[in-house]
Design an enzyme around this catalytic site. Structure first.
Site, PDB file in Angstrom:
ATOM      1  N   HIS A 222       0.804  -1.219   0.000  1.00  0.00           N
ATOM      2  CA  HIS A 222       0.000   0.000   0.000  1.00  0.00           C
ATOM      3  C   HIS A 222       0.834   1.265   0.000  1.00  0.00           C
ATOM      4  O   HIS A 222       0.273   2.364  -0.038  1.00  0.00           O
ATOM      5  CB  HIS A 222      -0.970   0.005   1.186  1.00  0.00           C
ATOM      6  CG  HIS A 222      -2.284   0.624   0.847  1.00  0.00           C
ATOM      7  ND1 HIS A 222      -3.407   0.499   1.639  1.00  0.00           N
ATOM      8  CD2 HIS A 222      -2.686   1.376  -0.217  1.00  0.00           C
ATOM      9  CE1 HIS A 222      -4.418   1.143   1.085  1.00  0.00           C
ATOM     10  NE2 HIS A 222      -4.001   1.689  -0.034  1.00  0.00           N
ATOM     11  N   ASP A 245      -9.749  -0.070   4.202  1.00  0.00           N
ATOM     12  CA  ASP A 245      -8.538  -0.580   4.831  1.00  0.00           C
ATOM     13  C   ASP A 245      -8.811  -0.870   6.299  1.00  0.00           C
ATOM     14  O   ASP A 245      -9.636  -0.194   6.931  1.00  0.00           O
ATOM     15  CB  ASP A 245      -7.427   0.470   4.702  1.00  0.00           C
ATOM     16  CG  ASP A 245      -6.021  -0.111   4.814  1.00  0.00           C
ATOM     17  OD1 ASP A 245      -5.831  -1.038   5.621  1.00  0.00           O
ATOM     18  OD2 ASP A 245      -5.116   0.383   4.111  1.00  0.00           O
ATOM     19  N   HIS A 247      -6.425  -0.328   8.304  1.00  0.00           N
ATOM     20  CA  HIS A 247      -5.501   0.633   8.893  1.00  0.00           C
ATOM     21  C   HIS A 247      -5.694   2.004   8.258  1.00  0.00           C
ATOM     22  O   HIS A 247      -6.121   2.107   7.101  1.00  0.00           O
ATOM     23  CB  HIS A 247      -4.059   0.164   8.691  1.00  0.00           C
ATOM     24  CG  HIS A 247      -3.831  -1.268   9.058  1.00  0.00           C
ATOM     25  ND1 HIS A 247      -3.997  -2.296   8.154  1.00  0.00           N
ATOM     26  CD2 HIS A 247      -3.480  -1.839  10.235  1.00  0.00           C
ATOM     27  CE1 HIS A 247      -3.751  -3.445   8.750  1.00  0.00           C
ATOM     28  NE2 HIS A 247      -3.440  -3.203  10.013  1.00  0.00           N
ATOM     29  N   ASP A 249      -3.262   4.294   7.637  1.00  0.00           N
ATOM     30  CA  ASP A 249      -2.143   4.682   6.760  1.00  0.00           C
ATOM     31  C   ASP A 249      -1.886   6.184   6.807  1.00  0.00           C
ATOM     32  O   ASP A 249      -1.518   6.808   5.812  1.00  0.00           O
ATOM     33  CB  ASP A 249      -2.402   4.239   5.311  1.00  0.00           C
ATOM     34  CG  ASP A 249      -2.480   2.725   5.186  1.00  0.00           C
ATOM     35  OD1 ASP A 249      -2.002   2.038   6.097  1.00  0.00           O
ATOM     36  OD2 ASP A 249      -3.040   2.238   4.194  1.00  0.00           O
ATOM     37  N   HIS A 262       4.356   1.443   3.949  1.00  0.00           N
ATOM     38  CA  HIS A 262       2.995   1.153   3.491  1.00  0.00           C
ATOM     39  C   HIS A 262       1.956   1.672   4.478  1.00  0.00           C
ATOM     40  O   HIS A 262       0.757   1.663   4.173  1.00  0.00           O
ATOM     41  CB  HIS A 262       2.804  -0.346   3.225  1.00  0.00           C
ATOM     42  CG  HIS A 262       2.769  -1.207   4.447  1.00  0.00           C
ATOM     43  ND1 HIS A 262       2.233  -2.482   4.454  1.00  0.00           N
ATOM     44  CD2 HIS A 262       3.215  -1.006   5.707  1.00  0.00           C
ATOM     45  CE1 HIS A 262       2.344  -3.021   5.649  1.00  0.00           C
ATOM     46  NE2 HIS A 262       2.935  -2.149   6.424  1.00  0.00           N
ATOM     47  N   ASP A 362      -7.510  -2.032   0.111  1.00  0.00           N
ATOM     48  CA  ASP A 362      -6.538  -2.941   0.715  1.00  0.00           C
ATOM     49  C   ASP A 362      -7.278  -4.213   1.119  1.00  0.00           C
ATOM     50  O   ASP A 362      -8.264  -4.146   1.863  1.00  0.00           O
ATOM     51  CB  ASP A 362      -5.903  -2.268   1.939  1.00  0.00           C
ATOM     52  CG  ASP A 362      -4.724  -3.044   2.513  1.00  0.00           C
ATOM     53  OD1 ASP A 362      -4.739  -4.294   2.446  1.00  0.00           O
ATOM     54  OD2 ASP A 362      -3.803  -2.413   3.055  1.00  0.00           O
ATOM     55  N   ASP A 364      -6.662  -6.300   3.219  1.00  0.00           N
ATOM     56  CA  ASP A 364      -6.728  -6.595   4.644  1.00  0.00           C
ATOM     57  C   ASP A 364      -7.955  -5.972   5.306  1.00  0.00           C
ATOM     58  O   ASP A 364      -8.211  -6.204   6.489  1.00  0.00           O
ATOM     59  CB  ASP A 364      -5.435  -6.208   5.369  1.00  0.00           C
ATOM     60  CG  ASP A 364      -5.223  -4.713   5.546  1.00  0.00           C
ATOM     61  OD1 ASP A 364      -6.192  -3.934   5.459  1.00  0.00           O
ATOM     62  OD2 ASP A 364      -4.062  -4.300   5.785  1.00  0.00           O
ATOM     63  N   GLU A 407      -1.905  -5.151  -1.525  1.00  0.00           N
ATOM     64  CA  GLU A 407      -1.521  -6.019  -0.406  1.00  0.00           C
ATOM     65  C   GLU A 407      -1.926  -7.481  -0.588  1.00  0.00           C
ATOM     66  O   GLU A 407      -2.127  -8.212   0.382  1.00  0.00           O
ATOM     67  CB  GLU A 407      -2.060  -5.487   0.926  1.00  0.00           C
ATOM     68  CG  GLU A 407      -1.477  -4.148   1.340  1.00  0.00           C
ATOM     69  CD  GLU A 407      -0.036  -4.205   1.838  1.00  0.00           C
ATOM     70  OE1 GLU A 407       0.498  -5.327   1.958  1.00  0.00           O
ATOM     71  OE2 GLU A 407       0.542  -3.128   2.096  1.00  0.00           O
TER      72      GLU A 407
END
Length: 438
Positions: A222, A245, A247, A249, A262, A362, A364, A407
């Site tokens: 990412h 996501d 997260h 980021d 990332h 992403d 994840d 990712e």
């Protein structure tokens, strides 16, 4: 697990036998007993069913996916070359000693041409492979673009009505040759490599958008979000961003707990000078990121997060201080994914209903039970349908102008986990590009 299943089976058998005995006794009381006895017997049966059977059923339902996943059939997309007689890719499922083949037809939505309004007719999707792996510590994210192509991405996009331009993957390893790399700044690992790779992506994405084509960016980790978003903002500075996501980021080298880049793409592009002057840093001074000097900054109102569930302390504070619109998994549980996406669009499109949108997806964000082959998996993510709905809903606005999926790392999962993740990533990509149920 075998012992657990055996005990549960014995418990269910015992409960069933008890209810059968009570029903036989109830029939006998119905023939010979009083009304009071009959009512008492029926109440006893109801109580036994509720206390013994229903909890077991509910428990089994909630545990079903986790317990049976190793033995359930797994889904496979066949490549276009292995498709049906009309070239349509097939969805293959294998399991329980059998193989089933189901035609997975790419059905485009918006046949009236109302979707993807920012693309010039005839609509062209430009695939940009960005096999970045230096933004995080695990090798393997560089396989993502090739695997998505091997699974039939180009043919699927064509079936959805797109003209497809597939550019060669950007070469990030070429930066390893020649002059020696400078030392990394504090807490910014592989900074020069990541920065130079993002500059290549920045120039490529900007060029595609200038031609009014749709850039579909295949990561890579990412950290490529910095380059893709910089290219988008350079041509369309008012673009709204949906960041799907686990997260945020939003870190910078000064705040990151790991130093992995990332986790920094939004932090490097955010307009800290205007909104946080006391902590503002010139990120164009980072080795490799000099191209950011003339890139428009991202304002807090331009971005909406969807699916957050693992946020660093500084990121949490900045999201609150900057009033960034963020929908965590708690919000998705509380309001439902449909309401969350409606609120996201209401925020981004309130001032300009025709505002172009960019989605950075992403994998994840999806629960690792469904997408295990990713580097920073966190339990409690999007379900299969929630993951698809996010992509479908953005496409249905008609404002989607660019997208990336990142990712995917097939080296981080055993057995069928890698294929399951790549296939789900492929499905998300086609949903973003207009595939729909009706």
């Amino acid at each position: 697990e075998h012992i657990h299943n055996s005990r549960a089976a014995r418990k269910r058998k015992k409960a069933t036998q008890s209810i059968r005995r009570e029903r036989r006794a109830a029939r006998h009381r119905d023939k010979q007993g009083s009304d009071t006895e009959r009512k008492a017997g029926r109440a006893c049966i109801t109580k036994m069913i509720r206390s013994l059977m229903i909890p077991n059923m509910l428990k089994g339902e909630t545990e079903c996916f986790r317990k049976l996943r190793p033995t359930l059939s797994s889904c496979r997309f066949a490549s276009a070359s292995n498709g049906g007689s009309d070239g349509t890719p097939l969805l293959k499922t294998t399991g329980f000693g059998k193989q089933h083949v189901i035609v997975d037809r790419m059905l485009p939505s918006g046949s009236d041409g109302s979707l993807f309004q920012h693309c010039r007719h005839p609509r062209t999707a430009t695939i940009i492979g960005a096999p970045m792996t230096y933004g995080q510590p695990f090798a393997g994210t560089d396989h993502g673009p090739a695997l998505l192509r091997e699974k039939g991405l180009r043919g699927m996009l064509s079936s959805l009505g797109w003209r497809v331009e597939d550019l060669p993957d950007l070469s990030f390893d070429s930066n390893l040759s020649g002059t020696a790399l400078p030392p990394d700044p504090p807490n910014a690992k592989n900074c020069k490599l990541v920065g130079q790779g993002n500059e290549l992506l920045f120039n490529t994405v900007a060029g595609v958008i200038q031609k009014d084509q749709f850039p579909l960016i295949l990561g890579g980790d990412h950290s490529i979000g910095a380059g893709s978003l910089a290219g988008i903002l350079t041509v369309r500075p008012n673009t709204g961003v949906i960041w799907v996501d686990a997260h945020a980021d939003l870190n910078t080298p000064a705040t990151s707990e790991s130093g992995n880049m990332h986790g920094m793409p939004i932090g490097l592009l955010m307009d800290h000078h205007q909104y946080q002057p006391s902590t503002a840093v010139d990120f164009a001074a980072l080795p490799g990121f000099e191209f950011l000097e003339h890139v428009p900054k991202l304002s807090p109102e331009q971005i909406v997060y969807v699916g957050l569930r693992d946020i660093d302390p500084t990121e949490r504070q900045w999201i609150r201080d900057l009033n960034i619109r963020a929908f965590t998994m708690y919000d998705i549980d509380r309001y439902g994914i449909g309401s969350v996406m409606d609120r996201a669009f209401a925020h981004l499109l309130a001032q300009d209903p025709n505002r172009p949108l960019h989605v950075s997806y992403d994998v994840d964000a999806i629960d690792p039970a469904l997408a295990p082959a990713t580097g920073t998996a966190v339990r409690g993510g999007l379900t299969y349908r929630e993951a698809h709905f996010v992509a479908e809903a953005v496409a249905q606005t008609g404002n989607l102008a660019s997208a990336e999926i990142v990712e995917l790392n097939p080296t981080l999962s055993h057995d069928d986990g890698a294929d399951d993740t790549i296939e789900l990533g492929l499905q998300i990509a086609t949903s973003l590009m207009g595939n729909s149920i009706l």
